[in-house]
Design a protein around this motif. Structure first.
Motif, short mmCIF file in Angstrom:
data_model
loop_
_atom_site.label_atom_id
_atom_site.label_comp_id
_atom_site.label_asym_id
_atom_site.label_seq_id
_atom_site.Cartn_x
_atom_site.Cartn_y
_atom_site.Cartn_z
N HIS A 15 0.09 6.48 1.02
CA HIS A 15 0.64 7.64 0.32
C HIS A 15 -0.33 8.14 -0.75
N SER A 16 -0.90 7.25 -1.52
CA SER A 16 -1.82 7.67 -2.58
C SER A 16 -2.79 6.55 -2.89
N ILE A 17 -3.92 6.96 -3.48
CA ILE A 17 -4.94 5.99 -3.84
C ILE A 17 -5.69 6.49 -5.07
N GLN A 18 -6.04 5.54 -5.93
CA GLN A 18 -6.85 5.86 -7.10
C GLN A 18 -7.91 4.77 -7.24
N PHE A 19 -9.15 5.19 -7.61
CA PHE A 19 -10.24 4.20 -7.69
C PHE A 19 -11.37 4.76 -8.55
N ASP A 20 -12.26 3.86 -8.94
CA ASP A 20 -13.50 4.23 -9.63
C ASP A 20 -14.68 3.86 -8.71
N SER A 42 9.26 10.00 5.79
CA SER A 42 8.10 9.16 6.07
C SER A 42 6.83 9.86 5.61
N PRO A 43 6.60 9.86 4.29
CA PRO A 43 5.47 10.63 3.77
C PRO A 43 4.12 9.93 3.91
N GLY A 44 4.05 8.66 4.22
CA GLY A 44 2.76 7.97 4.33
C GLY A 44 2.01 8.41 5.58
N ILE A 45 0.70 8.10 5.65
CA ILE A 45 -0.12 8.47 6.79
C ILE A 45 -0.81 7.24 7.34
N ASN A 46 -0.97 7.24 8.65
CA ASN A 46 -1.60 6.12 9.33
C ASN A 46 -2.93 6.56 9.95
N GLY A 47 -3.76 5.60 10.25
CA GLY A 47 -5.00 5.91 10.97
C GLY A 47 -6.24 5.69 10.13
N THR A 48 -7.20 6.56 10.35
CA THR A 48 -8.48 6.43 9.66
C THR A 48 -9.00 7.80 9.27
N ASN A 88 -11.19 -1.06 -9.52
CA ASN A 88 -9.92 -0.52 -10.05
C ASN A 88 -9.17 0.28 -8.98
N VAL A 89 -9.12 -0.29 -7.78
CA VAL A 89 -8.48 0.41 -6.66
C VAL A 89 -6.96 0.20 -6.70
N THR A 90 -6.23 1.31 -6.69
CA THR A 90 -4.76 1.27 -6.60
C THR A 90 -4.34 1.97 -5.31
N TRP A 91 -3.76 1.21 -4.38
CA TRP A 91 -3.39 1.71 -3.05
C TRP A 91 -1.87 1.63 -2.94
N VAL A 92 -1.19 2.77 -2.74
CA VAL A 92 0.27 2.83 -2.77
C VAL A 92 0.80 3.37 -1.45
N ILE A 120 7.00 4.38 -2.70
CA ILE A 120 7.03 4.99 -4.03
C ILE A 120 8.19 5.97 -4.16
N LEU A 121 8.68 6.53 -3.02
CA LEU A 121 9.78 7.49 -3.06
C LEU A 121 11.10 6.82 -3.44
N ASN A 122 11.17 5.53 -3.24
CA ASN A 122 12.40 4.81 -3.55
C ASN A 122 12.29 4.08 -4.88
N ALA A 123 11.34 4.52 -5.69
CA ALA A 123 11.12 3.93 -7.02
C ALA A 123 10.74 2.47 -6.95
N SER A 124 10.29 2.04 -5.79
CA SER A 124 9.83 0.64 -5.67
C SER A 124 8.47 0.62 -4.98
N ALA A 125 7.54 1.35 -5.56
CA ALA A 125 6.22 1.52 -4.93
C ALA A 125 5.57 0.17 -4.66
N ALA A 126 5.05 0.05 -3.48
CA ALA A 126 4.35 -1.17 -3.10
C ALA A 126 2.86 -0.94 -3.29
N VAL A 127 2.27 -1.64 -4.24
CA VAL A 127 0.83 -1.54 -4.47
C VAL A 127 0.14 -2.53 -3.54
N ILE A 128 -0.63 -1.99 -2.62
CA ILE A 128 -1.30 -2.81 -1.62
C ILE A 128 -2.68 -3.21 -2.15
N ILE A 129 -3.07 -4.43 -1.86
CA ILE A 129 -4.42 -4.87 -2.21
C ILE A 129 -5.30 -4.72 -0.96
#
Length: 418
Positions: A20-25, A78-84, A106-110, A114-123
């Motif tokens: 769904h979203s990603i943030q990184f440096d 189902s807002p997430g996306i699959n693939g490459t 500092n990678v944050t992968w979600v 997150i839509l259910n207020a229980s975002a799963a942060v993936i490593i």
């Protein structure tokens, strides 16, 4: 290579699921690379979804807080996306030779929870990269002499131009071109005894100096004056080389520097056939660094059993520039006695002659017997324009004698009597 612009793509791999979203440096070496822009990749919006893309800042080795997210509402199931695909594109410029790591941190992968207020942060698994920057190769483009003709001992410049060569050092080797005759005989070109010193490029040009142009007797004198080309090679890379002859530029002709008066037989040696008529010249030199010549008296000695004189003719050296001369000769067995002097013309005394080479006498011989005969100059009196007594010559004149070989029977064709 230095100066190149290139892209680094931050990609999601084939194992991506429900992103769904990603943030990184991003970290890199600012001494090797400079980052010029950061832009969004197409992965998160590849199904037509509206996305949010931004970053905090970039520069000095860091691209900070790069953020890419799918813009969703709670109505989405189902807002997430699959693939490459590509998440972000970083445009770099290589500014110096070296190596730089391209590192994510500092990678944050979600995922879509997150839509259910229980975002799963993936490593996620992170695969960093690196960039090696090489110098742009120096390319040699031209090689020229500063002149096409000089005299022995003169200074001459050699210039090489190139691209991306500033500060690079060249060495130089000068070669005397032996031409077709020596090539047919299997002889290679000749290196000179002293080559120019190494020179570094200043910008796109490197200019060396051959301090004293060398004279070599080219293919036994038949190809004089000698011609020279040069080869220049990059000191740090011997495969980067240029040949002034191969690129189509004129070769350098070097004329002999004469410092003394000379009289000599030309050609100095030759072989003829029995019965053959042939020419021998008596030549001389009166360079400006020595003395002029006003008149000469001398003998030419030969073997009358081998050679016979057909004619003796005055050369053009003493009667040059319209001067009137007194010329005569006498023949005796095995000897020609010659006398030649510049006279007064129209009431004005003719000056002496200076020349690098001219002809005093032309002799037409016949070969009358097999064998060998010397052609020897003797009893020389060389008079310059400061001497009025023809019996007193100047000292120090160099004399070079010659010889002729006669082959037996080469010119005797078979005779048919009946």
């Amino acid at each position: 290579n230095t100066g190149d612009n290139f892209q680094i793509r931050i990609n999601a791999t084939t194992s991506t699921s429900d992103l769904h979203s990603i943030q990184f440096d991003v970290n890199y070496d600012p001494a090797v690379l400079t980052l010029s822009s950061v832009s969004e990749g197409a992965f998160l919006s590849s199904d037509g979804r509206v996305t949010i893309f931004n970053y905090s800042s970039f520069g000095s080795g860091l691209a900070d807080d790069i953020y890419n997210a799918r813009n969703t509402t709670y109505a989405d199931s189902s807002p997430g996306i699959n693939g490459t695909g590509t998440i972000a594109i970083l445009n770099f410029t290589a500014i110096s030779v070296g190596s730089s790591n391209i590192s994510l941190f500092n990678v944050t992968w979600v995922n879509s929870s997150i839509l259910n207020a229980s975002a799963a942060v993936i490593i996620p698994t992170i695969n960093n990269g690196s960039v090696n920057v090489a110098s742009v190769p120096c390319v040699l483009t031209n090689a020229t002499w500063s002149a096409t003709s000089v005299t022995e001992g003169q200074q001459v410049s050699l210039t090489v131009t190139g691209t991306n060569c500033d500060g690079q050092t060249l060495n130089f080797s000068v070669w005397e071109d032996d031409g077709i005759i020596d090539e047919l005989l299997g002889n290679g070109d000749d290196n000179v005894t002293q080559n120019p010193s190494n020179v570094a490029f200043s910008g796109n040009t490197a200019t060396a100096t051959w301090n004293s142009a060398e004279w070599q007797n080219d293919c036994g004198g038949l190809c004089n004056p000698p011609e020279y080309y040069f080869i220049s090679t990059l000191v740090t890379n011997s495969s980067t080389t240029i040949n002034s002859k191969s690129v189509g530029n004129p070769m350098l002709t070097v004329d002999k520097l004469y410092n003394a008066n000379e009289i000599f037989i030309q050609p100095d040696t030759q072989t003829v056939n029995l019965g053959q008529n042939f020419i021998v010249n008596v030549n001389g030199r009166a360079p400006v660094t020595a003395s002029d010549v006003y008149g000469l008296e001398y003998n030419i000695n030969y073997d009358s059993g081998i050679l016979s004189v057909n004619s003796v003719t005055e050369g053009t050296m003493l009667n040059s520039y319209g001067a009137v001369t007194t010329f005569n000769y006498t023949l005796s067995s095995g000897k020609i006695h010659a006398y030649d002097v510049r006279n007064v013309t129209n009431g004005t005394a003719n000056p002496g002659v200076y020349t690098d080479e001219g002809t005093f006498l032309i002799i037409n011989f016949s070969a009358v017997s097999a064998g060998a005969s010397g052609l020897n100059i003797s009893d020389l009196i060389w008079v310059n324009s400061t001497i009025t007594n023809m019996s007193v010559g100047i000292p120090g004149v160099t004399i070079t004698n010659g010889s002729v070989g006669v082959n037996a029977g080469a010119n005797n064709p078979p005779v048919i009597s009946n």
